[in-house]
Design an enzyme around this catalytic site. Structure first.
Site, PDB file in Angstrom:
ATOM      1  N   CYS A  91       0.864  -1.191   0.000  1.00  0.00           N
ATOM      2  CA  CYS A  91       0.000   0.000   0.000  1.00  0.00           C
ATOM      3  C   CYS A  91       0.893   1.232   0.000  1.00  0.00           C
ATOM      4  CB  CYS A  91      -0.984  -0.023   1.173  1.00  0.00           C
ATOM      5  SG  CYS A  91      -0.220   0.008   2.802  1.00  0.00           S
ATOM      6  N   ASN A 120       2.276   1.444   4.365  1.00  0.00           N
ATOM      7  CA  ASN A 120       2.615   0.155   5.004  1.00  0.00           C
ATOM      8  C   ASN A 120       2.324   0.178   6.512  1.00  0.00           C
ATOM      9  OD1 ASN A 120       5.573  -1.999   5.345  1.00  0.00           O
ATOM     10  ND2 ASN A 120       3.469  -2.570   5.058  1.00  0.00           N
ATOM     11  N   CYS A 166      -1.363   0.637   7.407  1.00  0.00           N
ATOM     12  CA  CYS A 166      -2.800   0.326   7.543  1.00  0.00           C
ATOM     13  C   CYS A 166      -3.190  -0.896   6.721  1.00  0.00           C
ATOM     14  CB  CYS A 166      -3.658   1.527   7.144  1.00  0.00           C
ATOM     15  SG  CYS A 166      -3.424   2.980   8.194  1.00  0.00           S
ATOM     16  N   ARG A 167      -3.420  -0.697   5.416  1.00  0.00           N
ATOM     17  CA  ARG A 167      -3.991  -1.774   4.598  1.00  0.00           C
ATOM     18  C   ARG A 167      -3.070  -2.966   4.409  1.00  0.00           C
ATOM     19  NH1 ARG A 167      -5.158   2.125  -0.274  1.00  0.00           N
ATOM     20  NH2 ARG A 167      -3.237   2.961   0.656  1.00  0.00           N
ATOM     21  N   SER A 168      -1.809  -2.723   4.012  1.00  0.00           N
ATOM     22  CA  SER A 168      -0.962  -3.890   3.690  1.00  0.00           C
ATOM     23  C   SER A 168      -0.551  -4.704   4.914  1.00  0.00           C
ATOM     24  CB  SER A 168       0.240  -3.505   2.822  1.00  0.00           C
ATOM     25  OG  SER A 168       1.097  -2.601   3.475  1.00  0.00           O
ATOM     26  N   ASP A 211      -8.369   3.788   1.341  1.00  0.00           N
ATOM     27  CA  ASP A 211      -7.365   4.151   2.338  1.00  0.00           C
ATOM     28  C   ASP A 211      -8.069   4.612   3.607  1.00  0.00           C
ATOM     29  OD1 ASP A 211      -5.341   5.214   3.791  1.00  0.00           O
ATOM     30  OD2 ASP A 211      -4.384   6.212   2.097  1.00  0.00           O
TER      31      ASP A 211
HETATM   32  P1  4NP Z   1      -1.799   2.783   4.138  1.00  0.00           P
HETATM   33  O1  4NP Z   1      -2.430   4.122   4.756  1.00  0.00           O
HETATM   34  O2  4NP Z   1      -1.257   3.137   2.771  1.00  0.00           O
HETATM   35  O3  4NP Z   1      -2.954   1.850   4.072  1.00  0.00           O
HETATM   36  O4  4NP Z   1      -0.716   2.341   5.106  1.00  0.00           O
HETATM   37  C1  4NP Z   1      -1.756   5.347   4.787  1.00  0.00           C
HETATM   38  C2  4NP Z   1      -0.849   5.609   5.775  1.00  0.00           C
HETATM   39  C3  4NP Z   1      -0.198   6.836   5.802  1.00  0.00           C
HETATM   40  C4  4NP Z   1      -0.461   7.782   4.840  1.00  0.00           C
HETATM   41  C5  4NP Z   1      -1.360   7.507   3.835  1.00  0.00           C
HETATM   42  C6  4NP Z   1      -2.010   6.280   3.807  1.00  0.00           C
HETATM   43  N1  4NP Z   1       0.193   9.042   4.876  1.00  0.00           N
HETATM   44  O5  4NP Z   1      -0.138   9.897   4.038  1.00  0.00           O
HETATM   45  O6  4NP Z   1       1.098   9.245   5.701  1.00  0.00           O
END
Ligand code: 4NP
Length: 159
Positions: free
Chosen positions: A12, A15, A17-19, A128
């Site tokens: 993702c 790294n 949340c989703r992944s 997200d």
């Molecule tokens: P992820 O979520 O891609 O599912 O881990 C996010 C975590 C952090 C950010 C964006 C999405 N960020 O902009 O810092």
């Protein structure tokens, strides 16, 4: 016939949340089926390197009996195309960012969308959940679990 993927990377943006949720689910679901799969996850971005999964992601997974607190964020690299058999992007943006780094078109083809294995969201994005409160994490868990069940069915039947 090509041998089925045994090394799977979940990708993702951050790294956190989703992944890591997908990694925790895949790790647990493969174990329950007795399937030997090596899992890892990575983010296309560099903002959260070294961090544990977001507390909201950890809480959601704990509700389902899965612990992901041991995972640490790292950044996706072009070497991942060589190290893994299948690279699963959580959204279209992640997929494009990954494919830009691919050493060859053959290797680029290892990168696919997670929801290509979903029954009703094929070609879609895992939303997200980072920007909202904690309400987005339950739906993310559910759609990941559903797509991963289908993927694991495929792997199991491929032998
Ligand atoms: P992820 O979520 O891609 O599912 O881990 C996010 C975590 C952090 C950010 C964006 C999405 N960020 O902009 O810092």
């Amino acid at each position: 016939m090509a041998s089925p993927p045994k090394k799977i990377l979940l990708v993702c943006l951050g790294n956190i949340c989703r992944s890591p949720m997908a990694e925790g689910l895949l790790r647990e679901m493969a174990k329950q089926r007795g399937l030997r799969i090596r899992t890892d996850s990575a983010g296309t971005g560099d903002s959260h390197i070294g961090q544990a999964p977001d507390p909201r992601a950890q809480t959601e997974m704990r509700r389902h009996g899965i612990r992901i607190s041991d995972l640490r964020a790292r950044q996706f690299t072009r070497a991942d195309f060589e190290r893994f058999d299948l690279l699963l992007a959580m959204d279209q943006h992640n997929l494009r960012d990954m494919q830009r780094l691919a050493p060859s078109p053959e290797l680029a083809a290892k990168a696919r969308l997670m929801l290509d294995w979903s029954s009703d969201r094929k070609g879609g994005d895992v939303p997200d959940p980072w920007y909202g409160g904690s309400e987005g994490f339950g739906p993310v868990h559910n759609m990941l679990r559903e797509a991963l069940e289908t993927l694991l069915d495929e792997l199991e039947h491929a032998g």
